[in-house]
Scaffold this motif. Sequence first.
Motif, PDB file in Angstrom:
ATOM      1  N   TYR A  28     -70.457 -60.293 -42.645  1.00 23.01           N
ATOM      2  CA  TYR A  28     -70.375 -59.119 -41.857  1.00 23.01           C
ATOM      3  C   TYR A  28     -71.647 -59.041 -40.786  1.00 23.01           C
ATOM      4  CZ  TYR A  28     -66.839 -57.425 -44.901  1.00 23.01           C
ATOM      5  OH  TYR A  28     -65.696 -57.338 -45.730  1.00 23.01           O
ATOM      6  N   ALA A  29     -72.149 -60.130 -40.671  1.00 25.85           N
ATOM      7  CA  ALA A  29     -73.440 -60.225 -40.133  1.00 25.85           C
ATOM      8  C   ALA A  29     -73.327 -60.157 -38.409  1.00 25.85           C
ATOM      9  CB  ALA A  29     -74.136 -61.779 -40.252  1.00 25.85           C
ATOM     10  N   ALA A  30     -72.208 -60.456 -37.913  1.00 26.19           N
ATOM     11  CA  ALA A  30     -71.792 -60.269 -36.765  1.00 26.19           C
ATOM     12  C   ALA A  30     -71.700 -58.741 -36.251  1.00 26.19           C
ATOM     13  CB  ALA A  30     -70.735 -61.370 -36.218  1.00 26.19           C
ATOM     14  N   ARG A  31     -70.760 -58.232 -37.064  1.00 24.88           N
ATOM     15  CA  ARG A  31     -70.643 -56.691 -36.970  1.00 24.88           C
ATOM     16  C   ARG A  31     -72.205 -56.060 -36.962  1.00 24.88           C
ATOM     17  NH1 ARG A  31     -66.986 -53.718 -41.044  1.00 24.88           N
ATOM     18  NH2 ARG A  31     -65.485 -55.110 -40.274  1.00 24.88           N
ATOM     19  N   ALA A  32     -72.919 -56.395 -37.925  1.00 26.72           N
ATOM     20  CA  ALA A  32     -74.300 -55.733 -38.121  1.00 26.72           C
ATOM     21  C   ALA A  32     -75.208 -56.110 -36.572  1.00 26.72           C
ATOM     22  CB  ALA A  32     -75.017 -56.611 -39.249  1.00 26.72           C
ATOM     23  N   ALA A  33     -75.126 -57.114 -36.107  1.00 26.57           N
ATOM     24  CA  ALA A  33     -75.592 -57.757 -34.935  1.00 26.57           C
ATOM     25  C   ALA A  33     -75.128 -56.651 -33.788  1.00 26.57           C
ATOM     26  CB  ALA A  33     -75.399 -59.369 -34.561  1.00 26.57           C
ATOM     27  N   GLU A  34     -73.789 -56.601 -33.638  1.00 22.07           N
ATOM     28  CA  GLU A  34     -73.325 -55.650 -32.633  1.00 22.07           C
ATOM     29  C   GLU A  34     -73.937 -54.292 -32.863  1.00 22.07           C
ATOM     30  OE1 GLU A  34     -69.193 -56.148 -32.722  1.00 22.07           O
ATOM     31  OE2 GLU A  34     -68.965 -58.223 -32.341  1.00 22.07           O
ATOM     32  N   ALA A  35     -74.017 -53.939 -34.087  1.00 19.51           N
ATOM     33  CA  ALA A  35     -74.518 -52.614 -34.073  1.00 19.51           C
ATOM     34  C   ALA A  35     -75.949 -52.358 -33.721  1.00 19.51           C
ATOM     35  CB  ALA A  35     -74.274 -51.848 -35.396  1.00 19.51           C
TER      36      ALA A  35
END
Length: 509
Positions: A74-81
């Motif tokens: 979920y790193a990409a989702r976290a980066a987007e946030a």
Amino acid sequence: MANALRREDHPRVAALCLDDLLGVLRDLAPEARLIARPGDGRVRVRGVTLDSTDVVPGDLFAGLPGRLRHGADYAARAAEAGAVALLSDRPDPCLPSLVVDRPRHVLGVLSARLYSDPSHALAVYGVTGTNGKTSTVHLIAAGLEAAGRRVGLAGSLETRVPGRGGRPAERTTAEAPAIQRLLARTRWAEGTDVVLEVSSHALELGRVHGTRFRVGVFTNLSPDHLDLHGDLGRYYAAKASLFTPDRCEHAVVNVGDSHGRRLAAETRCRLTTFTTGPEPADWSVHAVSADADGTRFRLRGPGVEREVRLRLLGAHQADNAVAAAVALAVGGIDVNTALRGIENLASIPGRLERVDVGQPFLAFVDFAHNPGGQRRLLPFLRSLTDGRVIVVVGATGERDPGKRSALGDVAARHADIVIVTDESPHTEDPTTLRTAVAEGARRAGRATVRVEPDRWHAFLLAVSAARPGDVVVVAGRGADEQQISADDSRPFDDRAALRHALLHLAVGP
């Protein structure tokens, strides 16, 4: 709501750069490394979370290995946030990555450092053991508040910060970032003390790493959570790990429990012992009596001998009350002041909570979710009646399979009617869970055993079977408000449902 609280906390964080955090990590795990582009080591971190849906800009996202998925997925989702870095056992190209072999093991200390080690500025009380943790936590908090202290609390029922109210807890002991955030928020609210319910999961999984305890309390130990720990020895070792000098200043231990006697002999912390039995101890309880109005006992300790009158129900509350009183005494609180607060605590949600709509029998909801808890609860209920004891019981899925038949066995040995129903099966087959509990109850060979899969209908069955003077208890879930299955999570509060069933009985179908 969670993100709003995180933003409220944001300006107070130490805001360390990645190079600083790498230095902290290498003190804990020499293999730690930062995989990033040149210059990323100066990126400043303003918070930490392991939930990608909870990320706010400036966060370190902890991507931990899990049972079904890896958090780093979920790193990409976290980066987007807005996450600015990843802590994990593997790097991800989306974020500068702090990589360490056991990220969960270091997360607590890292979180504490980001929040400027708040436990060092507070008196933190931690309570662990198989049964009695929640009651003891609330009794300690009541004693502290009677002494005029400003108290934060985190347990299986709620988390709260002084002056800002509370909110329902998601688990017995929150994850490490949330614990450190609670401690920091209590400190910023000019709080003085925090009381934490410390589960064996929390100790095994590092959720309280980085927390310094002024007082640690051990209540008792009996088989539970062996799905995680494997055997009773490892379960004890998880509990005992709280009571080391680097984590805890003063141990308060129940030597009326065999594992407590072992812990008292092994711990290197400053030690104070208590008991409700005949064992020699620094503090002791005598002449316990309990009825439908409360619990009474005589407390003896250094310079103290007085009668204690609890409003809480059940002889087992004497164990919890003396644990709380001793913890407060060694924490520097006047004993008589603390006891006034303890005596004034009227109830604890879902802990032998009475449900009364005027019916001619007693009805309760209780959290007794393991055989040890049932053995504390059911003899007391038997003492309240010359009639029958009717128990509604089940087993939660994805928990220790070894205790399921024992739940039925203990219920049937103490009750006259046992009604087996679904609790929260999670991903397990509910029929398998019911069968194990029912078989245990039938093997006991004493009680009438009935199986009703639907929880609401099981409540109706129980109250319909009750005669004047009987006792009905719904055991296992306490104040839990959600019933969870593989396909669904639905609101179901046993207290509200039992009240509804009693009213349904009163007015008829």
